[in-house]
Design an enzyme around this catalytic site. Structure first.
Site: not given
Ligand SMILES: CC(C)(COP(=O)(O)OP(=O)(O)OC[C@H]1O[C@@H](n2cnc3c(N)ncnc32)[C@H](O)[C@@H]1OP(=O)(O)O)[C@@H](O)C(=O)NCCC(=O)NCCS
Length: 218
Positions: A146, A158
């Site tokens: 979720e 995702y």
């Molecule tokens: C969601 C989360 C885990 C993503 O981790 P991250 O290390 O920042 O993301 P990544 O660098 O691995 O990016 C993977 C993909 O996520 C998406 N993404 C990551 N940051 C993004 C941003 N600032 N804007 C839009 N898309 C983004 C993109 O699709 C990205 O692909 P790309 O590298 O080709 O652009 C991180 O933002 C986070 O910790 N958020 C807070 C906790 C949370 O919301 N967890 C999810 C609960 S369901």
């Protein structure tokens, strides 16, 4: 930056709890990682930057400290051997964590978070790659989760890995009664999922470099 992903350990709980509080400040009750580590259904992993344990570079720094001479040359060889045998340091700075529960043939992702100072650097992708690999090694059929409807960043991550929106759980989040999007993969052993996963993984290997997994499962 070379990364290592391994299973979470008790000693990681303080750092992981801090990342969890930053990522989900309004979540109540907060995740009880102690209990999760004792839960046989749960699989929690952490990612950290790999320490430079290259014996070559350690040996070089030792060389600089030693005086020349036959005694020191013997000592140098002895020390170099000691360094080579040393276990990697346990003092690591954790950059992110993720967890899932595997029940029957379904893996449910409970959380995934990158450290606030290290977002959009491939940490989340590395963690998700490892969760999918683990779920596949455990012969899971599908993966579900979720996410808040407002959490577009997580949904982007995702979607990238082949999850699709299945529906909505109304007022799922207790803090603000926000709806949750339910997301799911198709059968993760299907040729179409595997093909997409391989492609995305290869793209991330290029972007963040190949990373080490210490994640064997029985
Ligand atoms: C969601 C989360 C885990 C993503 O981790 P991250 O290390 O920042 O993301 P990544 O660098 O691995 O990016 C993977 C993909 O996520 C998406 N993404 C990551 N940051 C993004 C941003 N600032 N804007 C839009 N898309 C983004 C993109 O699709 C990205 O692909 P790309 O590298 O080709 O652009 C991180 O933002 C986070 O910790 N958020 C807070 C906790 C949370 O919301 N967890 C999810 C609960 S369901």
């Amino acid at each position: 930056m070379p990364l290592t992903v391994r299973f979470m350990r008790r000693q990681d709980i303080a750092q992981v709890t801090e990342i969890d509080h930053q990522a989900f400040p309004t979540e109540w009750p907060p995740t009880n990682f102690q209990r999760e580590l004792e839960n046989n259904l749960a699989y929690y992993i952490v990612v950290y930057e790999t320490q430079n344990n290259n014996p070559q570079s350690n040996a070089q720094s030792i060389h600089r400290e030693l005086q020349p001479g036959i005694f020191d040359r013997v000592r140098r060889i002895f020390l170099r051997n000691q360094v080579t045998k040393e276990e990697p340091s346990e003092e690591v700075s954790i950059l992110g964590y993720a967890g899932m529960w595997i029940m029957a043939d379904e893996a449910h992702i409970t959380s995934i978070a990158a450290h606030q100072g290290h977002r959009h650097q491939g940490i989340g992708a590395a963690l998700l790659i490892c969760l999918i690999e683990l779920a596949s090694a455990k012969h899971t059929r599908i993966m579900t989760l979720e996410a808040r409807v407002s959490n577009q960043i997580a949904q982007n991550l995702y979607y990238k890995f082949g999850f699709d929106k299945l529906g909505v759980r109304k007022a799922y989040y207790l803090d603000n009664k926000e709806d949750a999007v339910i997301m799911s993969t198709e059968y993760i052993g299907s040729p179409s999922f595997k093909e997409k996963f391989t492609q995305v993984k290869q793209a991330y290997d290029k972007k963040i470099g190949p990373f080490t997994r210490v994640l064997s499962v029985s």
